[in-house]
Design a protein around this motif. Structure first.
Motif, short mmCIF file in Angstrom:
data_model
loop_
_atom_site.label_atom_id
_atom_site.label_comp_id
_atom_site.label_asym_id
_atom_site.label_seq_id
_atom_site.Cartn_x
_atom_site.Cartn_y
_atom_site.Cartn_z
N TYR A 31 7.75 12.26 2.05
CA TYR A 31 6.09 12.91 2.30
C TYR A 31 6.97 14.38 2.13
N ASN A 32 5.85 15.07 1.35
CA ASN A 32 5.94 16.41 1.19
C ASN A 32 5.30 17.44 1.20
N PHE A 33 6.04 18.62 1.95
CA PHE A 33 5.71 19.70 2.93
C PHE A 33 4.76 20.97 1.72
N HIS A 34 3.99 21.55 2.28
CA HIS A 34 3.37 21.99 1.57
C HIS A 34 3.36 23.23 2.66
N LEU B 114 1.09 -0.98 0.22
CA LEU B 114 0.11 -0.48 0.13
C LEU B 114 0.79 0.96 0.10
N LYS B 115 2.13 1.27 0.64
CA LYS B 115 3.13 2.52 0.37
C LYS B 115 3.41 2.81 -1.15
N GLU B 116 3.73 1.66 -1.63
CA GLU B 116 4.32 1.27 -3.05
C GLU B 116 3.11 2.37 -3.79
N LYS B 117 1.87 2.55 -2.94
CA LYS B 117 0.52 2.96 -4.24
C LYS B 117 0.26 4.14 -3.69
N ILE B 118 1.11 4.87 -2.74
CA ILE B 118 0.84 6.71 -2.42
C ILE B 118 2.56 7.55 -1.86
N GLU B 119 1.69 8.79 -2.36
CA GLU B 119 2.24 10.07 -2.52
C GLU B 119 2.07 10.53 -0.74
N VAL B 120 2.62 10.51 0.15
CA VAL B 120 2.09 11.63 1.32
C VAL B 120 2.00 13.20 0.80
N HIS B 121 1.72 13.83 1.92
CA HIS B 121 1.56 15.32 1.41
C HIS B 121 1.15 15.62 2.65
N VAL B 122 1.81 16.85 3.12
CA VAL B 122 1.24 17.21 4.76
C VAL B 122 1.18 19.31 4.32
N ALA B 123 0.26 19.60 4.67
CA ALA B 123 0.18 20.81 4.57
C ALA B 123 -0.24 21.63 6.56
#
Length: 345
Positions: free
Chosen positions: A230-233, A207-216
């Motif tokens: 993760y990608n930080f916004h 499941l981790k391989e299927k996602i890209e985490v985004h945090v704001a």
């Protein structure tokens, strides 16, 4: 109609956004109401734009903070009385106590957006917040589930509004080979940021391989170490926030208290075309809704999005959310509020 909204100050919280927008809607295009915020002279200015007047009392500072605080509250009451308003709208437990000292001729409303007796850490504030719900004010709640049933003698349920011109679906194409899963990080523990990170950290590898985490907005150092990537916004404006939602395919908008209450990330993400997993309103009649926070339930809903939902089901979910959000335009919410206070209910 002259309307006064006493406040202790302004900030970036959702409640202050609601007040700023609500004040503008109450004024209306034809300026049918005269709306003023009354606040101490403490240097705070509205973060969210508003058309309402900002009236400041004199700020007193003699080095004794409790005395200063009480003196400022008294000044707000005196100034509100001088304005001779037809209506006063309290939004915070402290301003609810101030409202009862205004003239009997003033219609007094208490717009409750959160159960502050649960949120406050200070035991004195907890008690004061609880007893504020017993005051002789006309209660308007943003959710019927905010208060215990025996306290629910509200006159109306009016949720917060959403700027549907800003928060809207701008997604052109969805790449379901790599799902962008996002959440709004917050420092407050009851906002469940730690729990969301733990859920993402504990996902099975496929499941981790299927996602890209985004945090704001915010992510603690501990949680930075936990997340695999993760990608930080940065969020410095509503436009930044709208861009964040449009970057996400799935938004996890959960919390540990106030199940069913109106929740801005939930609503804004719904309007922005995200699949939303939440225990809050306005998400309803959805397979992705949970009744109360549970790490297992959130994991199950996320897995359902990633592995089971068909493109047709995804489109149907997004379209239903969009239809629900049409009722939450600020024009509609402002109109409901005007109807209540104009009737003197």
């Amino acid at each position: 109609m002259k309307i006064v909204i006493p406040v202790i100050g302004f900030g970036r919280a959702g409640g202050e956004r609601v007040l700023s927008k609500l004040a503008t809607e109450l004024i209306g295009d034809n300026k049918e109401n005269d709306v003023s915020f009354v606040k101490p002279r403490n240097g705070t200015k509205p973060y969210y734009p508003t058309s309402a007047n900002i009236i400041e009392s004199t700020f007193h500072s003699d080095g004794f903070k409790p005395f200063d605080y009480l003196r400022n509250l008294l000044e707000i009451v005196i100034l509100c009385r001088k304005l001779k308003p037809d209506v006063v709208i309290a939004n915070y437990f402290i301003t609810a106590y101030l409202a009862i000292f205004l003239s009997r001729k003033t219609s007094k409303y208490y717009y409750i957006q959160a159960n502050e007796s649960k949120i406050n850490k200070n035991i004195i504030f907890k008690v004061l917040a609880f007893f504020s719900y017993l005051l002789p004010l006309k209660k308007i709640v943003n959710s019927t589930q905010l208060l215990p049933k025996w306290l629910n003698n509200y006159i109306a349920e009016i949720p917060a509004g959403v700027d549907l011109n800003l928060y809207k679906n701008k997604k052109v194409k969805r790449d379901i080979s790599k799902w962008k899963v996002g959440f709004i990080g917050r420092k407050e523990k009851y906002k469940a940021s730690n729990e969301i990170v733990d859920i993402l950290f504990s996902l099975e590898e496929h499941l981790k391989e299927k996602i890209e985490v985004h945090v704001a907005l915010y992510l603690s150092d501990d949680n930075k170490d936990k997340l695999f990537a993760y990608n930080f916004h940065e969020v410095n404006s509503d436009a930044d926030l709208a861009n964040f939602y449009n970057e996400c395919d799935i938004l996890i908008a959960v919390g540990l208290i106030e199940d069913g209450a109106f929740h801005y990330p939930c609503a804004e993400a719904m309007a922005s075309g995200c699949l939303v997993i939440s225990n809050y309103a306005p998400l309803k009649d959805s397979h992705l809704r949970i009744d109360s926070f549970s790490a297992l339930d959130v994991t199950d809903k996320l897995t359902y999005c990633l592995e089971i939902m068909s493109p047709k089901q995804i489109d149907s979910e997004i379209e239903r959310n969009s239809q629900i959000m049409q009722n939450y335009s600020w024009k509609n919410i402002g109109s409901k509020f005007k109807t209540i206070i104009s009737s003197g209910k």
